[in-house]
Design an enzyme around this catalytic site. Sequence first.
Site, short mmCIF file in Angstrom:
data_model
loop_
_atom_site.label_atom_id
_atom_site.label_comp_id
_atom_site.label_asym_id
_atom_site.label_seq_id
_atom_site.Cartn_x
_atom_site.Cartn_y
_atom_site.Cartn_z
N HIS A 135 -5.13 0.69 -2.35
CA HIS A 135 -5.59 -0.67 -2.10
C HIS A 135 -5.08 -1.49 -3.29
CE1 HIS A 135 -9.27 0.23 0.71
NE2 HIS A 135 -8.11 0.58 1.25
N HIS A 188 -4.04 6.71 0.40
CA HIS A 188 -3.34 5.43 0.38
C HIS A 188 -3.94 4.59 -0.74
CE1 HIS A 188 -6.78 3.83 2.63
NE2 HIS A 188 -6.31 2.62 2.37
N GLU A 218 0.85 -1.18 0.00
CA GLU A 218 0.00 0.00 0.00
C GLU A 218 0.88 1.24 0.00
OE1 GLU A 218 -3.13 0.24 2.89
OE2 GLU A 218 -4.04 -1.64 2.24
N ASP A 276 -9.01 1.51 7.83
CA ASP A 276 -8.94 2.90 7.37
C ASP A 276 -9.72 3.81 8.30
OD1 ASP A 276 -7.54 1.97 5.15
OD2 ASP A 276 -9.31 1.97 3.85
#
Length: 161
Positions: A109, A107, A41, A120
């Site tokens: 995935h 971020h 990630e 999250d």
Amino acid sequence: MDNRDKQQSGNTLSIRFSLAQITREARIQLIESSLSAYPHEACGVLTGSIREPLQGTSDGIVRVNAVHPIRNAAGEPLSTFSFDPHEWVRTMYRIQKNRQSLVGFYHSHPASPPLPSDADLRGLQHGKAASYWIVSLAEQTCPVISAFGVNGISLYPLMLA
């Protein structure tokens, strides 16, 4: 009712936004940052500007014009992220020094849709920003970006315009 959420959270007034914009250059940077971290990630912060809703409207806008990647220091970087503390401090110093405004966190995935996970949502308590962006690399040839507004420790979808 206008689109302001006037709940006090500490000393900050939380404002709800309905739109998110990202410049072409920042979009490219965001995708490249996510792809370069794959299969881990990616994570980082976003700078830009915020236009609060005018009274009686719901057109508050979060606009991203720069991406600041931060190394993922999580113990399980394939499925979680955590900002490297040293890079976090350096990045925030550089943002303040250059008189930029922090407008979001992001971020990626690597293998799932761009929807917030329970992890999250738990991570929201560690930072304050107007928006939260997720890049899905489930289809690497066609990354998908979703933007969310932050309301305390919950998220709501923003329309990308």
